[in-house]
Scaffold this motif. Sequence first.
Motif, PDB file in Angstrom:
ATOM      1  N   GLY A  72       0.965  -1.132  -0.038  1.00 30.94           N
ATOM      2  CA  GLY A  72       0.026   0.086  -0.136  1.00 30.94           C
ATOM      3  C   GLY A  72       0.950   1.220  -0.092  1.00 30.94           C
ATOM      4  N   SER A 124       3.618  -0.310  -6.796  1.00 31.75           N
ATOM      5  CA  SER A 124       3.270  -0.515  -7.967  1.00 31.75           C
ATOM      6  C   SER A 124       2.832   0.971  -8.819  1.00 31.75           C
ATOM      7  CB  SER A 124       1.626  -1.174  -8.006  1.00 31.75           C
ATOM      8  OG  SER A 124       1.652  -2.347  -7.224  1.00 31.75           O
ATOM      9  N   THR A 125       2.379   1.888  -8.237  1.00 29.44           N
ATOM     10  CA  THR A 125       2.057   3.204  -8.760  1.00 29.44           C
ATOM     11  C   THR A 125       3.581   3.622  -9.262  1.00 29.44           C
ATOM     12  OG1 THR A 125       0.347   3.741  -7.118  1.00 29.44           O
ATOM     13  CG2 THR A 125       1.357   5.450  -8.080  1.00 29.44           C
TER      14      THR A 125
HETATM   15  P1  ADP Z   1       1.900  -1.130  -3.290  1.00 29.97           P
HETATM   16  O1  ADP Z   1       2.093  -1.559  -4.895  1.00 29.97           O
HETATM   17  O2  ADP Z   1       2.982  -0.573  -2.436  1.00 29.97           O
HETATM   18  O3  ADP Z   1       0.988  -2.152  -2.512  1.00 29.97           O
HETATM   19  P2  ADP Z   1      -0.216   0.722  -4.697  1.00 29.97           P
HETATM   20  O4  ADP Z   1       0.758   1.451  -5.517  1.00 29.97           O
HETATM   21  O5  ADP Z   1      -0.654  -0.365  -5.339  1.00 29.97           O
HETATM   22  O6  ADP Z   1       0.820   0.161  -3.526  1.00 29.97           O
HETATM   23  O7  ADP Z   1      -1.152   1.517  -3.838  1.00 29.97           O
HETATM   24  C1  ADP Z   1      -0.770   2.787  -3.039  1.00 29.97           C
HETATM   25  C2  ADP Z   1      -2.018   3.483  -2.705  1.00 29.97           C
HETATM   26  O8  ADP Z   1      -2.713   3.958  -3.216  1.00 29.97           O
HETATM   27  C3  ADP Z   1      -2.790   2.360  -1.853  1.00 29.97           C
HETATM   28  O9  ADP Z   1      -3.357   3.023  -0.910  1.00 29.97           O
HETATM   29  C4  ADP Z   1      -3.841   2.070  -2.774  1.00 29.97           C
HETATM   30  O10 ADP Z   1      -5.071   1.700  -2.110  1.00 29.97           O
HETATM   31  C5  ADP Z   1      -4.045   3.442  -3.563  1.00 29.97           C
HETATM   32  N1  ADP Z   1      -4.476   3.348  -4.938  1.00 29.97           N
HETATM   33  C6  ADP Z   1      -3.563   2.446  -5.955  1.00 29.97           C
HETATM   34  N2  ADP Z   1      -4.282   2.554  -7.143  1.00 29.97           N
HETATM   35  C7  ADP Z   1      -5.373   3.136  -6.956  1.00 29.97           C
HETATM   36  C8  ADP Z   1      -6.584   3.690  -7.774  1.00 29.97           C
HETATM   37  N3  ADP Z   1      -6.688   3.303  -8.974  1.00 29.97           N
HETATM   38  N4  ADP Z   1      -7.409   4.444  -7.176  1.00 29.97           N
HETATM   39  C9  ADP Z   1      -7.508   4.923  -5.819  1.00 29.97           C
HETATM   40  N5  ADP Z   1      -6.700   4.386  -5.152  1.00 29.97           N
HETATM   41  C10 ADP Z   1      -5.500   3.550  -5.498  1.00 29.97           C
END
Ligand code: ADP
Length: 225
Positions: A44, A48-49
């Motif tokens: 979280g 990934s972002t």
């Molecule tokens: P990780 O890969 O480290 O688990 P992510 O990049 O998937 O983290 O997500 C980071 C944060 O952004 C999390 O709180 C997630 O819920 C939020 N998030 C990710 N993608 C989206 C989206 N498309 N819409 C809303 N919130 C998102």
Amino acid sequence: ETVLRLTGIEKGYKLGRPNEVRVLRGADLTLAAGEVVALVAPSGAGKSTLLHIAGLLDTPDAGRVEIGGQDLSAASDRARTAARRGMVGFVYQFHHLLPEFTAAENIVLPQLANGAGPAEAEARAVALLSAVGLAARTDHRPAALSGGEQQRVAFCRALANAPRLLLADEPTGNLDPATSDTVFGTLMGLVRETGLSALIATHNLDLAARMDRVVRLEAGRLVPG
Ligand code: ADP
Ligand code: ADP
């Protein structure tokens, strides 16, 4: 030579006004040619972002993304897609191979989409599969392969178009610990042989320690690990 440079990356997700989660808050990262960097952070935190922004699958709210010395921050979608296809390979926790195609065909298809000829693409697929110890599996469909073998095919597919940069999100996260260890070794071998730069997200600190350096994603910024 710098293969990836991220400067001041900001990214938030709107959860309906006025709420917004700020995930990245000025993330900076530079990857030199051939450098392999572990990206470590709790679930979280935004790994990934960050990988999607680095791989031109998503755009930041602010900041600059440069790949191979090209500033792609303000480039058109078409230019970003071309840069992604030519320069970036992706690997995920799950292999995402096409089930109806063989291992070799899964590696041939992205090359055909990128303009390669069929004979050249087939030869490269076989060479890549041999390099990861799967010469005897070229004509197997994914369902006939073990989890570790499927993931090794996915590595070959990521390298099909000879990218400069590999972005991996928990590439062995789906495998049992012993298999994860060997399959990670295979990935590192491929990366070192091809001189790729790689950014590899992992929760596994033993795997992180096998890379050139570790960066942590903390409060939206990247800090030395
Ligand atoms: P990780 O890969 O480290 O688990 P992510 O990049 O998937 O983290 O997500 C980071 C944060 O952004 C999390 O709180 C997630 O819920 C939020 N998030 C990710 N993608 C989206 C989206 N498309 N819409 C809303 N919130 C998102
Ligand atoms: P294609 O040549 O099949 O159109 P793209 O150029 O769209 O592929 O994508 C290049 C790479 O980016 C592929 O390895 C693909 O797996 C990955 N990719 C494309 N879109 C997404 C997405 N929305 N999420 C995750 N990975 C993606």
